[in-house]
Design a protein around this motif. Structure first.
Motif, PDB file in Angstrom:
ATOM      1  N   MET A  28       5.538   4.459 -12.042  1.00 39.48           N
ATOM      2  CA  MET A  28       6.724   5.099 -12.597  1.00 39.48           C
ATOM      3  C   MET A  28       7.472   4.155 -13.542  1.00 39.48           C
ATOM      4  O   MET A  28       7.824   4.520 -14.667  1.00 39.48           O
ATOM      5  CB  MET A  28       7.661   5.548 -11.485  1.00 39.48           C
ATOM      6  CG  MET A  28       8.792   6.441 -11.985  1.00 39.48           C
ATOM      7  SD  MET A  28      10.139   6.664 -10.810  1.00 39.48           S
ATOM      8  CE  MET A  28      11.124   5.218 -11.181  1.00 39.48           C
ATOM      9  N   LEU A  29       7.683   2.924 -13.112  1.00 41.25           N
ATOM     10  CA  LEU A  29       8.400   1.967 -13.962  1.00 41.25           C
ATOM     11  C   LEU A  29       7.563   1.586 -15.185  1.00 41.25           C
ATOM     12  O   LEU A  29       8.100   1.390 -16.277  1.00 41.25           O
ATOM     13  CB  LEU A  29       8.763   0.721 -13.147  1.00 41.25           C
ATOM     14  CG  LEU A  29       9.793   0.958 -12.034  1.00 41.25           C
ATOM     15  CD1 LEU A  29      10.036  -0.317 -11.248  1.00 41.25           C
ATOM     16  CD2 LEU A  29      11.109   1.472 -12.609  1.00 41.25           C
ATOM     17  N   GLY A  30       6.253   1.506 -15.009  1.00 42.10           N
ATOM     18  CA  GLY A  30       5.375   1.199 -16.135  1.00 42.10           C
ATOM     19  C   GLY A  30       5.399   2.259 -17.215  1.00 42.10           C
ATOM     20  O   GLY A  30       5.211   1.960 -18.401  1.00 42.10           O
ATOM     21  N   ALA A  31       5.642   3.511 -16.824  1.00 39.41           N
ATOM     22  CA  ALA A  31       5.673   4.613 -17.796  1.00 39.41           C
ATOM     23  C   ALA A  31       6.746   4.394 -18.856  1.00 39.41           C
ATOM     24  O   ALA A  31       6.602   4.837 -20.005  1.00 39.41           O
ATOM     25  CB  ALA A  31       5.898   5.939 -17.079  1.00 39.41           C
ATOM     26  N   ILE A  49      -0.748  -2.898 -14.417  1.00 37.70           N
ATOM     27  CA  ILE A  49      -0.424  -1.514 -14.796  1.00 37.70           C
ATOM     28  C   ILE A  49       0.258  -1.493 -16.160  1.00 37.70           C
ATOM     29  O   ILE A  49      -0.042  -0.649 -17.018  1.00 37.70           O
ATOM     30  CB  ILE A  49       0.496  -0.868 -13.727  1.00 37.70           C
ATOM     31  CG1 ILE A  49      -0.223  -0.721 -12.381  1.00 37.70           C
ATOM     32  CG2 ILE A  49       1.048   0.481 -14.216  1.00 37.70           C
ATOM     33  CD1 ILE A  49      -1.202   0.398 -12.271  1.00 37.70           C
ATOM     34  N   ALA A  50       1.194  -2.449 -16.380  1.00 33.00           N
ATOM     35  CA  ALA A  50       1.919  -2.524 -17.653  1.00 33.00           C
ATOM     36  C   ALA A  50       0.956  -2.738 -18.816  1.00 33.00           C
ATOM     37  O   ALA A  50       1.113  -2.133 -19.887  1.00 33.00           O
ATOM     38  CB  ALA A  50       2.956  -3.644 -17.594  1.00 33.00           C
ATOM     39  N   MET A  51      -0.062  -3.592 -18.613  1.00 36.11           N
ATOM     40  CA  MET A  51      -1.055  -3.843 -19.657  1.00 36.11           C
ATOM     41  C   MET A  51      -1.789  -2.554 -20.029  1.00 36.11           C
ATOM     42  O   MET A  51      -2.012  -2.267 -21.214  1.00 36.11           O
ATOM     43  CB  MET A  51      -2.054  -4.900 -19.164  1.00 36.11           C
ATOM     44  CG  MET A  51      -3.285  -5.065 -20.040  1.00 36.11           C
ATOM     45  SD  MET A  51      -2.928  -5.746 -21.668  1.00 36.11           S
ATOM     46  CE  MET A  51      -2.529  -7.433 -21.236  1.00 36.11           C
ATOM     47  N   ILE A  52      -2.129  -1.742 -19.030  1.00 37.28           N
ATOM     48  CA  ILE A  52      -2.865  -0.503 -19.317  1.00 37.28           C
ATOM     49  C   ILE A  52      -1.987   0.497 -20.072  1.00 37.28           C
ATOM     50  O   ILE A  52      -2.466   1.215 -20.950  1.00 37.28           O
ATOM     51  CB  ILE A  52      -3.417   0.138 -18.021  1.00 37.28           C
ATOM     52  CG1 ILE A  52      -4.245  -0.877 -17.243  1.00 37.28           C
ATOM     53  CG2 ILE A  52      -4.282   1.349 -18.346  1.00 37.28           C
ATOM     54  CD1 ILE A  52      -5.410  -1.439 -18.003  1.00 37.28           C
ATOM     55  N   TYR A  53      -0.697   0.553 -19.741  1.00 41.26           N
ATOM     56  CA  TYR A  53       0.195   1.449 -20.482  1.00 41.26           C
ATOM     57  C   TYR A  53       0.247   1.066 -21.966  1.00 41.26           C
ATOM     58  O   TYR A  53       0.339   1.934 -22.839  1.00 41.26           O
ATOM     59  CB  TYR A  53       1.607   1.419 -19.883  1.00 41.26           C
ATOM     60  CG  TYR A  53       1.818   2.404 -18.765  1.00 41.26           C
ATOM     61  CD1 TYR A  53       1.764   3.780 -19.000  1.00 41.26           C
ATOM     62  CD2 TYR A  53       2.077   1.981 -17.467  1.00 41.26           C
ATOM     63  CE1 TYR A  53       1.950   4.696 -17.976  1.00 41.26           C
ATOM     64  CE2 TYR A  53       2.275   2.891 -16.427  1.00 41.26           C
ATOM     65  CZ  TYR A  53       2.202   4.241 -16.690  1.00 41.26           C
ATOM     66  OH  TYR A  53       2.385   5.157 -15.682  1.00 41.26           O
ATOM     67  N   ASP A 110       3.238  11.493 -23.491  1.00 38.47           N
ATOM     68  CA  ASP A 110       2.225  10.848 -22.659  1.00 38.47           C
ATOM     69  C   ASP A 110       2.896   9.968 -21.605  1.00 38.47           C
ATOM     70  O   ASP A 110       2.543  10.008 -20.419  1.00 38.47           O
ATOM     71  CB  ASP A 110       1.326   9.997 -23.559  1.00 38.47           C
ATOM     72  CG  ASP A 110      -0.137  10.094 -23.184  1.00 38.47           C
ATOM     73  OD1 ASP A 110      -0.591  11.214 -22.890  1.00 38.47           O
ATOM     74  OD2 ASP A 110      -0.819   9.065 -23.190  1.00 38.47           O
ATOM     75  N   GLY A 111       3.859   9.154 -22.047  1.00 37.84           N
ATOM     76  CA  GLY A 111       4.590   8.293 -21.118  1.00 37.84           C
ATOM     77  C   GLY A 111       5.446   9.084 -20.155  1.00 37.84           C
ATOM     78  O   GLY A 111       5.481   8.799 -18.945  1.00 37.84           O
ATOM     79  N   PHE A 112       6.125  10.108 -20.680  1.00 38.43           N
ATOM     80  CA  PHE A 112       6.978  10.931 -19.821  1.00 38.43           C
ATOM     81  C   PHE A 112       6.155  11.654 -18.766  1.00 38.43           C
ATOM     82  O   PHE A 112       6.570  11.770 -17.601  1.00 38.43           O
ATOM     83  CB  PHE A 112       7.763  11.946 -20.659  1.00 38.43           C
ATOM     84  CG  PHE A 112       8.622  12.871 -19.833  1.00 38.43           C
ATOM     85  CD1 PHE A 112       9.858  12.443 -19.360  1.00 38.43           C
ATOM     86  CD2 PHE A 112       8.191  14.153 -19.511  1.00 38.43           C
ATOM     87  CE1 PHE A 112      10.655  13.281 -18.579  1.00 38.43           C
ATOM     88  CE2 PHE A 112       8.976  14.995 -18.732  1.00 38.43           C
ATOM     89  CZ  PHE A 112      10.213  14.559 -18.272  1.00 38.43           C
ATOM     90  N   ASN A 113       4.980  12.140 -19.157  1.00 37.98           N
ATOM     91  CA  ASN A 113       4.123  12.849 -18.198  1.00 37.98           C
ATOM     92  C   ASN A 113       3.611  11.913 -17.103  1.00 37.98           C
ATOM     93  O   ASN A 113       3.427  12.328 -15.957  1.00 37.98           O
ATOM     94  CB  ASN A 113       2.951  13.510 -18.926  1.00 37.98           C
ATOM     95  CG  ASN A 113       3.406  14.632 -19.840  1.00 37.98           C
ATOM     96  OD1 ASN A 113       4.456  15.231 -19.617  1.00 37.98           O
ATOM     97  ND2 ASN A 113       2.641  14.913 -20.889  1.00 37.98           N
ATOM     98  N   SER A 114       3.386  10.646 -17.450  1.00 39.57           N
ATOM     99  CA  SER A 114       3.007   9.655 -16.433  1.00 39.57           C
ATOM    100  C   SER A 114       4.178   9.365 -15.502  1.00 39.57           C
ATOM    101  O   SER A 114       3.992   9.147 -14.299  1.00 39.57           O
ATOM    102  CB  SER A 114       2.528   8.355 -17.098  1.00 39.57           C
ATOM    103  OG  SER A 114       1.271   8.545 -17.717  1.00 39.57           O
ATOM    104  N   LEU A 115       5.384   9.358 -16.053  1.00 37.55           N
ATOM    105  CA  LEU A 115       6.591   9.207 -15.242  1.00 37.55           C
ATOM    106  C   LEU A 115       6.719  10.376 -14.268  1.00 37.55           C
ATOM    107  O   LEU A 115       6.970  10.206 -13.065  1.00 37.55           O
ATOM    108  CB  LEU A 115       7.813   9.135 -16.154  1.00 37.55           C
ATOM    109  CG  LEU A 115       9.205   9.119 -15.504  1.00 37.55           C
ATOM    110  CD1 LEU A 115       9.412   7.858 -14.688  1.00 37.55           C
ATOM    111  CD2 LEU A 115      10.287   9.225 -16.570  1.00 37.55           C
ATOM    112  N   LEU A 116       6.506  11.583 -14.808  1.00 37.04           N
ATOM    113  CA  LEU A 116       6.554  12.800 -13.999  1.00 37.04           C
ATOM    114  C   LEU A 116       5.484  12.753 -12.907  1.00 37.04           C
ATOM    115  O   LEU A 116       5.723  13.135 -11.757  1.00 37.04           O
ATOM    116  CB  LEU A 116       6.324  14.013 -14.912  1.00 37.04           C
ATOM    117  CG  LEU A 116       6.756  15.393 -14.434  1.00 37.04           C
ATOM    118  CD1 LEU A 116       8.269  15.460 -14.309  1.00 37.04           C
ATOM    119  CD2 LEU A 116       6.262  16.461 -15.424  1.00 37.04           C
TER     120      LEU A 116
END
Length: 465
Positions: A123-126, A256-260, A298-304
């Motif tokens: 969630m934070l990585g998103a 995880i941050a690297m993959i985002y 894309d980021g928001f959907n990962s957050l969701l």
């Protein structure tokens, strides 16, 4: 838009096909993406031993994918690409998510603690991808096609072990390596190869689904499938935010941050390829707005996804092929795709059935999928002009990235956080590629435009995402 730009599309971007045409086209997209959406959850559930939680996690994966696909098409508040950008669970995060789960497990946590940490860091990585979306057009100086290709190749190569382990029977299976398992996985693998070589476009598109069905039928005759526990599942899955809680760990977060960061670049390639097949501009303000909005979504959907208990999402590239095959680019189709995925997600029985796919059957299919990821990375690298500098970057990045995954115990004498971060081949290889790309001077006469020679369609070749 002139007729010249749309004459090979049956329905252009803003056309509104009838319900029958829309439903049929949507079904093709669901068929192309369904296995990709649910497979990471099946793998994570099997490796981490999540057991009874898996059907619910699959339901949430399907629901969030449906909602995310609708967001991409509808562009609420400017968020989204405004096209058919099917969202699904990303394979790129698989190794890092498993690593996060093992960190929680190593601290004595059970399934709920593992999921709490995974969803917390995801969630934070998103927010990283959401932030990067506003500067995505400037990132090519840092994340070049060479770096992207290296990271994608390492992702695929590091996941092949997971696929092969499943093919042999699964992690710590009592019958690991049993000839019956190898035969079953081999049949699925051969079936997918044969179907993928068919002259029929729809058979090729459905080759992995059909391969799994063939494997399931054979496994059923072998007595490897049991649906005895399905009756204990609830009738409907209700989305519950933070069902497993929320926790955080820096050593789990950094990979995880690297993959985002890499996913933001991948999604740019997928969206650009989508613009091409949908006959939309790939230059100018409209194009930049689509890419920014698409990566933002894309980021928001990962957050969701993290909030509603599933794993990070990305834009699926294989659905660009469906647009090309059907000639239907209408973004209104995405509403039907989203509705079908949400409907499938409502019923945990579907997840329960999918959970019964034997490991060798799943391994035979994922071996192809992970190999395809690695091949897509090689394709991106091959499109580059490989001078001495780039070959050196590749050599060091592959050596360090794959080296840490092939050498158990290499980092055992170092602090736990260093082990967790640099024990990930993706983080180690990716950081090596980025740092060397920034520090090593370019060859004399090499211009910045060399990196731009990579076609965006090459970036969209990645399956998984």
């Amino acid at each position: 838009m002139s007729s010249q730009n749309t004459n090979d599309l049956i329905y252009s971007l803003n056309a509104k096909p009838g319900a029958v045409e829309s439903g049929f086209a949507a079904l093709q997209h669901v068929l192309a993406s369904f296995i990709g959406i649910i497979t990471p959850t099946l793998i994570i559930g099997g490796v981490l031993g999540l057991g009874e939680h898996v059907p619910y996690l699959i339901s949430m994966a399907l629901m969030v994918s449906g909602v995310g696909t609708i967001i991409q098409a509808r562009r609420p508040l400017g968020m989204g690409a405004g096209m058919i950008c099917v969202q699904g669970t990303s394979f790129a995060f698989l190794s890092s998510v498993l690593a996060a789960g093992f960190i929680a497990k190593g601290q004595g946590g059970g399934p709920e603690e593992m999921l709490s940490l995974i969803f917390g860091v995801c969630m934070l990585g998103a927010f990283i991808e959401i932030f990067l979306s506003q500067f995505i057009h400037k990132l090519k100086r840092v994340i070049t096609p060479l770096v992207t290709g290296i990271v994608i190749t390492i992702i695929g190569a590091s996941l092949i072990k997971v696929g092969m382990t499943d093919l042999a029977g699964g992690f710590k299976a009592k019958d690991f390596g049993d000839p019956a398992n190898l035969m079953l996985g081999g049949v699925v693998l051969i079936s997918i190869i044969a179907l993928n070589r068919s002259s029929n476009s729809w058979i090729r598109l459905s080759s992995i689904v059909l391969g799994l069905v063939i494997g399931m039928v054979i496994a059923g005759f072998m007595g490897k499938i049991s649906f005895a526990n399905l009756s204990s599942l609830p009738v409907i899955s209700i989305p519950v935010p933070f069902k497993y809680g929320f926790s955080f760990d820096w050593s789990a977060f950094l990979p995880i941050a690297m993959i985002y960061l890499i996913t933001a670049i991948e999604s740019t390639g997928d969206i650009t390829a989508n613009c091409m097949v949908s006959k939309q501009p790939i230059k100018g303000d409209e194009y930049i707005a689509r890419v920014r909005g698409g990566v933002f979504a894309d980021g928001f959907n990962s957050l969701l996804a993290a909030v509603f208990n599933t794993f990070p999402n990305t834009t699926f590239s294989q659905n660009n092929g469906v647009i090309q095959l059907t000639g239907v680019a209408s973004r209104h189709i995405a509403l039907y795709i989203g509705a079908i995925l949400i409907l499938l997600g409502l019923f945990p029985m579907i997840g329960g059935i999918l959970q019964q796919i034997p490991k060798p059957v799943l391994g035979g299919a994922t071996l192809v999928m992970f190999g395809t990821v690695a091949a897509a990375g090689i394709k991106i690298i091959a499109s580059e002009h490989l001078d001495r500098r780039k070959l050196l970057i590749m050599a060091v990045a592959f050596g360090m990235g794959l080296g840490v995954s092939m050498t158990p115990g290499l980092l055992d004498q170092l602090p736990k956080m260093v082990q967790s971060v640099f024990g990930s081949p993706i983080t180690t290889g990716g950081m090596a590629a980025i740092i060397l790309s920034l520090l090593l001077p370019e060859e004399l006469g090499e211009s910045d435009s060399v990196a731009d020679e990579t076609t965006v369609s090459d970036l969209s070749a990645v399956q998984a995402d």
